[in-house]
Design a protein around this motif. Sequence first.
Motif, PDB file in Angstrom:
ATOM      1  N   LYS A  62      55.408  40.894  41.129  1.00  0.00           N
ATOM      2  CA  LYS A  62      55.941  42.251  41.324  1.00  0.00           C
ATOM      3  C   LYS A  62      57.191  42.267  42.206  1.00  0.00           C
ATOM      4  CE  LYS A  62      51.873  45.173  40.547  1.00  0.00           C
ATOM      5  NZ  LYS A  62      50.860  46.058  41.199  1.00  0.00           N
ATOM      6  N   VAL A  65      60.159  42.008  40.049  1.00  0.00           N
ATOM      7  CA  VAL A  65      60.432  43.252  39.322  1.00  0.00           C
ATOM      8  C   VAL A  65      61.105  44.263  40.253  1.00  0.00           C
ATOM      9  CG1 VAL A  65      59.430  45.146  37.992  1.00  0.00           C
ATOM     10  CG2 VAL A  65      58.455  42.852  37.806  1.00  0.00           C
ATOM     11  N   GLU A  66      60.618  44.335  41.484  1.00  0.00           N
ATOM     12  CA  GLU A  66      61.218  45.248  42.454  1.00  0.00           C
ATOM     13  C   GLU A  66      62.675  44.884  42.728  1.00  0.00           C
ATOM     14  OE1 GLU A  66      58.572  44.900  45.737  1.00  0.00           O
ATOM     15  OE2 GLU A  66      56.931  45.988  44.748  1.00  0.00           O
ATOM     16  N   GLN A  69      64.644  46.153  39.843  1.00  0.00           N
ATOM     17  CA  GLN A  69      64.769  47.609  39.889  1.00  0.00           C
ATOM     18  C   GLN A  69      65.810  48.038  40.917  1.00  0.00           C
ATOM     19  OE1 GLN A  69      62.938  50.269  37.951  1.00  0.00           O
ATOM     20  NE2 GLN A  69      64.939  50.923  38.707  1.00  0.00           N
ATOM     21  N   SER A  90      63.205  35.474  40.064  1.00  0.00           N
ATOM     22  CA  SER A  90      63.129  36.120  38.745  1.00  0.00           C
ATOM     23  C   SER A  90      62.667  35.155  37.662  1.00  0.00           C
ATOM     24  CB  SER A  90      64.482  36.726  38.371  1.00  0.00           C
ATOM     25  OG  SER A  90      65.482  35.740  38.331  1.00  0.00           O
ATOM     26  N   LEU A  93      58.969  35.367  37.131  1.00  0.00           N
ATOM     27  CA  LEU A  93      58.619  36.552  36.344  1.00  0.00           C
ATOM     28  C   LEU A  93      58.874  36.304  34.862  1.00  0.00           C
ATOM     29  CD1 LEU A  93      57.958  39.598  35.965  1.00  0.00           C
ATOM     30  CD2 LEU A  93      60.407  40.023  36.373  1.00  0.00           C
ATOM     31  N   TYR A  94      60.020  35.742  34.515  1.00  0.00           N
ATOM     32  CA  TYR A  94      60.354  35.524  33.105  1.00  0.00           C
ATOM     33  C   TYR A  94      59.354  34.578  32.439  1.00  0.00           C
ATOM     34  CZ  TYR A  94      64.868  37.517  34.534  1.00  0.00           C
ATOM     35  OH  TYR A  94      65.857  38.325  35.032  1.00  0.00           O
ATOM     36  N   GLU A 115      53.564  47.578  29.575  1.00  0.00           N
ATOM     37  CA  GLU A 115      54.068  47.044  30.842  1.00  0.00           C
ATOM     38  C   GLU A 115      55.240  46.093  30.603  1.00  0.00           C
ATOM     39  OE1 GLU A 115      54.329  46.104  35.007  1.00  0.00           O
ATOM     40  OE2 GLU A 115      53.793  47.833  33.768  1.00  0.00           O
ATOM     41  N   ILE A 119      59.149  46.551  32.047  1.00  0.00           N
ATOM     42  CA  ILE A 119      59.908  45.542  32.796  1.00  0.00           C
ATOM     43  C   ILE A 119      61.187  45.172  32.045  1.00  0.00           C
ATOM     44  CG2 ILE A 119      59.849  43.220  33.763  1.00  0.00           C
ATOM     45  CD1 ILE A 119      56.808  43.542  34.066  1.00  0.00           C
ATOM     46  N   ILE A 122      63.866  47.522  32.764  1.00  0.00           N
ATOM     47  CA  ILE A 122      64.447  47.268  34.084  1.00  0.00           C
ATOM     48  C   ILE A 122      65.410  46.089  34.025  1.00  0.00           C
ATOM     49  CG2 ILE A 122      63.924  46.574  36.452  1.00  0.00           C
ATOM     50  CD1 ILE A 122      61.245  48.075  36.155  1.00  0.00           C
ATOM     51  N   ILE A 123      65.004  45.008  33.311  1.00  0.00           N
ATOM     52  CA  ILE A 123      65.887  43.839  33.158  1.00  0.00           C
ATOM     53  C   ILE A 123      67.199  44.253  32.511  1.00  0.00           C
ATOM     54  CG2 ILE A 123      66.170  41.615  31.989  1.00  0.00           C
ATOM     55  CD1 ILE A 123      63.083  41.294  32.239  1.00  0.00           C
TER      56      ILE A 123
END
Length: 671
Positions: A62, A65-66, A69, A90, A93-94, A115, A119, A122-123
């Motif tokens: 998360k 993601v933050e 954002q 990142s 996350l990917y 979800e 995301i 956002i990306i």
Amino acid sequence: MKIKQLLIVTLTILSLSLPVVQGQEILTPIPFNEVTLEDNFWLPRLHTQKEILVPFALDKTKPAVENLQRTANYLKGIPDELPFPHRFVSSDLYKVMEGAAYLLKLERDPELEKEMDRIIDIISEAQQEDGYNYESHITGVATHDVNGMGERPYSYVVHSHELYNMGHMYEGAIAYYQATGKDKWLRVAEANARHINKVFFEGDPNYNDGKPVNQAPGHQEIELALVKLFRVTGDSLYLDMAKKFIDIRGVTYRPEGEGTMSPEYAQQHLPVREQTKAVGHAVRATYLYSGMADVSVYTQDPSLRPALDSIWHNIVDTRMHITGGLGAVHGIEGFGPEYDLPNKEAFDETCAAVGNVFFNHRMFLMEKDGKFMDVAEVALLNNVLAGVNLEGNRFFYLNPLEADGITPFNHGIPGRSPWFGTACCPSNLARLIPQVPGLMYATTQNEIYCSFYAGSTTTLTLEKGNVHLKQTTEYPFSETIRWEVTPEKEGLTFTMHLRIPTWTGNQFVPGELYSYVNAKPSGWTIKINGKETKTDLKKGFAIINRSWKKGDIVELTLPMPLRYSKATDQVVADRGRVCITCGPLVYAAEGIDNNDRLPNVFIMDMSGPAHISTYTDTVMNGIPRVEVAAWEKNPAGNKEISLVLLPYYAWNNRNDGSMMVWFPESDTIQH
């Protein structure tokens, strides 16, 4: 033209324009989304990943993601706190999102898909108009001295991980497109790739004074991701970019600032075609070698093959643990001197084993040789699987071959960790294990290569028609693999290639490091419709060429006796020791099963019978349990004991106790 129509056209063109490499047909892997698992070994793991690992990992990522954002808000002019500076958060996350995409093919999940779409939005919003993606530079929070990212975009590519992150983004976007047909993330990836091409190879007035950067990244990944992007879109620009990144490595290398890593660390010490040995950081190396193999195949460039062959032999002949682990040396997380393969002090990062699978799968596709899949299989079933517990929520970064239950070997603790500050290993596990279906089959126009065994179904397209295969097996615990073959046309003629693993011969895994104490091959047999059939064996594959009819049954038997291996005497850590294997699995002993006798056990007699059963408790239920005769060293007199072993991948699921893989042959061998 819509992207789906474009893909149909370009992939058709690819199948026509790239039929051969060096006079041979390209061996095309069947992707994960075209093979359905139906077994009791891998399918439960995928369900565990979907229910436990991926939600757990998405929660842990998360912060990434933050950061994205906050970057999106920055680009929109919306007041918000700036992202925290980080080189590669990142990428974790990917990778988790890539794993989630594979699992959406297993079972569509509206909530998970929702979800993912959130995301991805956002990306997309965190991407500059020119295609640049890197939160720390977009928002200006990166500095060279403090964060090691350089003071501006692409000013410190030997360390910044800018291109590494983007490579993982491409792979995630491709997986999501393949699983769902949604192309928004794929368009983001393509925009970034075109941007990187302009900056690095053409020159962009907004970057580097308009001059091409022409520098290979410090952490490889984008190379193999670009080839994937080429394969899914048919745009040759991406393949050309991958080749350029390969070609300039070790040629245009420029140290950038004090404390820069050594050229060997990131394989920048020589042009890639002149490299002959595996050196430096093991993950970087295996990602590079994977990209080299891909580029060699798809650009029809044979000049990369001698280097790849030499490097591969250097690994399997001098630098690989019997578990398939690579990068034995701490500090550099990489390759040390030849034959330096410690047990208790081994590093063997989980990501390096993942890279070993990637590299060897690509070598198999390049050379059509089963020995490469033999290495991939050993690395996957032993080191990779050991990297995550059976419940799917605790991990190994390091994978030693011996533990005392006290030494904090795994980034500060003596067992598995729920996460890491550098979380590349859990996120790599999240994305590799769901890719297992994509390792199972590969085809040419009239050949089917059965390269990895697991219960499954698939329909393969050959030049003369489709073939449906149903594979039934309990491999790697069972010695029998059975295929029901259903061609769409009666009398369809094609060739099936069945991999005969190295472990059925006189050694467990290819290379010069390990051999069986009793080198007698265990043998193998093939039956067609119940009748034993003689077949040719070529490059590790049994070859069956015939006119097939619906309902034909092929049965491959690979006997799995318990085997004892020894290492070449040049491996000092294993002198006078033996390792026990069964089929493709390395076995280990844990203190919890052996009254904490380890390391005071030794094995003198390797000819006695072994008792094989299965664990029946909740966590270990169904996992093989092996008992062999051994001795316990004791001042009052050595006594015979029954030594209990389990597959190496399953250790450290009950406590943080002791573990051994290599056992002394006498009580005189020093621990």
